[in-house]
Scaffold this motif. Structure first.
Motif, PDB file in Angstrom:
ATOM      1  N   ALA A   1       0.839  -1.320   0.109  1.00 22.68           N
ATOM      2  CA  ALA A   1      -0.087   0.048   0.104  1.00 22.68           C
ATOM      3  C   ALA A   1       0.716   1.211   0.028  1.00 22.68           C
ATOM      4  CB  ALA A   1      -1.097   0.037   1.107  1.00 22.68           C
ATOM      5  N   VAL A   2       0.104   2.453  -0.353  1.00 27.06           N
ATOM      6  CA  VAL A   2       0.802   3.785  -0.381  1.00 27.06           C
ATOM      7  C   VAL A   2       0.229   4.653   0.419  1.00 27.06           C
ATOM      8  CG1 VAL A   2       1.845   5.525  -1.892  1.00 27.06           C
ATOM      9  CG2 VAL A   2       1.804   3.054  -2.592  1.00 27.06           C
ATOM     10  N   LEU A   3       1.044   5.487   1.310  1.00 24.93           N
ATOM     11  CA  LEU A   3       0.650   6.593   2.022  1.00 24.93           C
ATOM     12  C   LEU A   3       1.554   8.042   1.670  1.00 24.93           C
ATOM     13  CD1 LEU A   3      -1.046   7.494   4.449  1.00 24.93           C
ATOM     14  CD2 LEU A   3       0.930   6.938   5.850  1.00 24.93           C
ATOM     15  N   LEU A   4       0.731   8.891   1.132  1.00 26.34           N
ATOM     16  CA  LEU A   4       1.250  10.182   0.717  1.00 26.34           C
ATOM     17  C   LEU A   4       1.123  10.944   2.274  1.00 26.34           C
ATOM     18  CD1 LEU A   4       1.262   8.982  -2.032  1.00 26.34           C
ATOM     19  CD2 LEU A   4       0.409  11.354  -2.589  1.00 26.34           C
ATOM     20  N   VAL A   5       2.187  11.785   2.425  1.00 23.58           N
ATOM     21  CA  VAL A   5       1.860  12.472   3.858  1.00 23.58           C
ATOM     22  C   VAL A   5       2.197  13.978   3.114  1.00 23.58           C
ATOM     23  CG1 VAL A   5       2.838  13.055   6.027  1.00 23.58           C
ATOM     24  CG2 VAL A   5       2.674  10.775   5.276  1.00 23.58           C
ATOM     25  N   SER A   6       1.386  14.691   3.089  1.00 22.26           N
ATOM     26  CA  SER A   6       1.291  16.065   2.041  1.00 22.26           C
ATOM     27  C   SER A   6       0.895  17.390   2.849  1.00 22.26           C
ATOM     28  CB  SER A   6       0.522  15.681   0.782  1.00 22.26           C
ATOM     29  OG  SER A   6       0.736  16.956   0.043  1.00 22.26           O
ATOM     30  N   PRO A   7       1.984  18.144   2.707  1.00 16.81           N
ATOM     31  CA  PRO A   7       1.440  19.695   2.988  1.00 16.81           C
ATOM     32  C   PRO A   7       0.569  20.223   1.912  1.00 16.81           C
ATOM     33  CG  PRO A   7       3.497  19.740   1.894  1.00 16.81           C
ATOM     34  CD  PRO A   7       3.265  18.156   2.195  1.00 16.81           C
TER      35      PRO A   7
ATOM     36  N   LYS B   1      -3.264  -0.582  -6.211  1.00 17.46           N
ATOM     37  CA  LYS B   1      -2.555  -0.620  -4.743  1.00 17.46           C
ATOM     38  C   LYS B   1      -3.206   0.342  -3.796  1.00 17.46           C
ATOM     39  CE  LYS B   1       1.546  -1.671  -5.200  1.00 17.46           C
ATOM     40  NZ  LYS B   1       2.088  -2.568  -4.820  1.00 17.46           N
ATOM     41  N   PRO B   2      -3.863  -0.146  -2.678  1.00 11.74           N
ATOM     42  CA  PRO B   2      -4.422   0.791  -1.765  1.00 11.74           C
ATOM     43  C   PRO B   2      -3.663   1.987  -1.355  1.00 11.74           C
ATOM     44  CG  PRO B   2      -4.632  -1.603  -1.026  1.00 11.74           C
ATOM     45  CD  PRO B   2      -3.435  -1.456  -2.250  1.00 11.74           C
ATOM     46  N   ALA B   3      -4.259   3.265  -1.460  1.00 11.09           N
ATOM     47  CA  ALA B   3      -3.530   4.626  -1.034  1.00 11.09           C
ATOM     48  C   ALA B   3      -4.325   5.287  -0.357  1.00 11.09           C
ATOM     49  CB  ALA B   3      -3.126   5.122  -2.453  1.00 11.09           C
ATOM     50  N   ALA B   4      -3.725   6.178   0.551  1.00  8.28           N
ATOM     51  CA  ALA B   4      -4.182   7.153   1.496  1.00  8.28           C
ATOM     52  C   ALA B   4      -3.524   8.434   1.392  1.00  8.28           C
ATOM     53  CB  ALA B   4      -4.581   6.475   2.706  1.00  8.28           C
TER      54      ALA B   4
ATOM     55  N   GLY C   1      -5.837  -3.411   5.949  1.00 11.69           N
ATOM     56  CA  GLY C   1      -6.800  -4.226   5.599  1.00 11.69           C
ATOM     57  C   GLY C   1      -7.119  -4.433   4.028  1.00 11.69           C
ATOM     58  N   ALA C   2      -6.959  -3.106   3.342  1.00 13.37           N
ATOM     59  CA  ALA C   2      -7.242  -3.220   2.127  1.00 13.37           C
ATOM     60  C   ALA C   2      -6.199  -3.825   1.338  1.00 13.37           C
ATOM     61  CB  ALA C   2      -7.472  -1.534   1.644  1.00 13.37           C
ATOM     62  N   ALA C   3      -5.113  -3.899   1.893  1.00 12.08           N
ATOM     63  CA  ALA C   3      -3.861  -4.624   1.235  1.00 12.08           C
ATOM     64  C   ALA C   3      -4.063  -6.136   1.211  1.00 12.08           C
ATOM     65  CB  ALA C   3      -2.675  -4.405   1.629  1.00 12.08           C
ATOM     66  N   LYS C   4      -4.783  -6.672   2.258  1.00 10.23           N
ATOM     67  CA  LYS C   4      -5.149  -8.093   2.516  1.00 10.23           C
ATOM     68  C   LYS C   4      -6.034  -8.692   1.765  1.00 10.23           C
ATOM     69  CE  LYS C   4      -2.552  -7.938   6.827  1.00 10.23           C
ATOM     70  NZ  LYS C   4      -2.557  -7.802   8.195  1.00 10.23           N
ATOM     71  N   GLU C   5      -7.129  -7.609   1.084  1.00  8.52           N
ATOM     72  CA  GLU C   5      -8.266  -8.087   0.694  1.00  8.52           C
ATOM     73  C   GLU C   5      -8.053  -8.514  -0.747  1.00  8.52           C
ATOM     74  OE1 GLU C   5     -11.034  -4.871   0.212  1.00  8.52           O
ATOM     75  OE2 GLU C   5     -11.409  -4.687   2.631  1.00  8.52           O
ATOM     76  N   PRO C   6      -8.706  -9.767  -1.237  1.00  5.11           N
ATOM     77  CA  PRO C   6      -8.382 -10.238  -2.375  1.00  5.11           C
ATOM     78  C   PRO C   6      -8.911  -9.300  -3.546  1.00  5.11           C
ATOM     79  CG  PRO C   6      -9.724 -11.655  -1.315  1.00  5.11           C
ATOM     80  CD  PRO C   6      -9.779 -10.371  -0.278  1.00  5.11           C
ATOM     81  N   ALA C   7      -7.889  -9.075  -4.670  1.00  2.00           N
ATOM     82  CA  ALA C   7      -8.284  -8.268  -5.598  1.00  2.00           C
ATOM     83  C   ALA C   7      -9.334  -8.590  -6.141  1.00  2.00           C
ATOM     84  CB  ALA C   7      -6.982  -8.333  -6.769  1.00  2.00           C
ATOM     85  N   ALA C   8     -10.314  -7.547  -6.636  1.00  2.00           N
ATOM     86  CA  ALA C   8     -11.535  -7.908  -7.322  1.00  2.00           C
ATOM     87  C   ALA C   8     -11.415  -8.317  -8.677  1.00  2.00           C
ATOM     88  CB  ALA C   8     -12.306  -6.193  -7.634  1.00  2.00           C
ATOM     89  N   ALA C   9     -12.442  -9.350  -8.884  1.00  2.00           N
ATOM     90  CA  ALA C   9     -12.250 -10.064 -10.236  1.00  2.00           C
ATOM     91  C   ALA C   9     -12.601  -9.333 -11.365  1.00  2.00           C
ATOM     92  CB  ALA C   9     -12.897 -11.481 -10.252  1.00  2.00           C
TER      93      ALA C   9
END
Length: 187
Positions: free
Chosen positions: A73-79, A108-111, A179-187
């Motif tokens: 997963a990816v987490l952006l920390v942004s000003p 890829k899950p991202a926030a 949690g989102a990264a552990k979910e199976p990818a949508a088919a």
């Protein structure tokens, strides 16, 4: 199973509140979450399709794409810079979104989280970053948001990792990404 979250910090200043928020995320990450902060965004050249061809892709871009691909997963920390996302983060999203059809950030899950000294907490930048991530193909968690306003006051005397409310919010976002990264990818 450990979830690896790649963190990209939009402020290049070493002691910025956003860098401190990324440090807080690493410090409070649940035991099954590994935070990897990518500290080499300044090495990425501005995205240019002329150099994004097999055999000519800059080594820094290859290294960055590999880091994104290896993360769960990816987490952006942004000003917020002039009402929008910092150029270094936009450039990183552009590199991660290519090559078309083989993007390292696809699905890829991202926030997006972060702070600014304004009372609005970089909301406009965070909205722009989520939109850009979504267009790039990431699976943006719209409910995993954190925009901290008046950071100069809030963190004047404490590090973000010592702010109990912030720690609780960051932990919830890390758990959502995991949690989102552990979910199976949508088919």
């Amino acid at each position: 199973m450990t979830t690896t979250i790649l963190t990209l910090v939009g402020s290049l200043r070493g002691d910025s509140h956003n860098r401190q928020i990324a440090e807080a995320a690493a410090a409070v990450a649940p035991g099954d979450v590994s935070i990897v902060t990518y500290d080499d965004l300044t090495s990425l050249p501005f995205y240019n399709e002329d150099i994004d061809v097999p055999g000519a892709v800059p080594a820094a871009a290859e290294k960055f794409r590999a880091a994104v691909a290896e993360a769960d997963a990816v987490l952006l920390v942004s000003p917020e810079y002039n009402g929008t996302i910092p150029a270094v983060l936009k450039n990183a999203i552009d590199w991660a979104s290519r090559p078309y059809g083989e993007s390292s950030i696809s699905a890829k899950p991202a926030a997006v989280i972060g702070s600014s000294m304004s009372p609005y907490g970089a909301v406009r930048a965070h909205d722009d970053a989520r939109r850009s991530l979504g267009v790039a193909g990431a699976s943006v968690l719209e409910d995993a948001q954190l925009s901290v306003g008046t950071s100069m006051d809030r963190f004047a005397e404490i590090h973000p990792k010592d702010d109990a409310e912030l720690v609780e919010q960051i932990t919830a976002i890390l758990n959502a990404l995991s949690g989102a990264a552990k979910e199976p990818a949508a088919a």
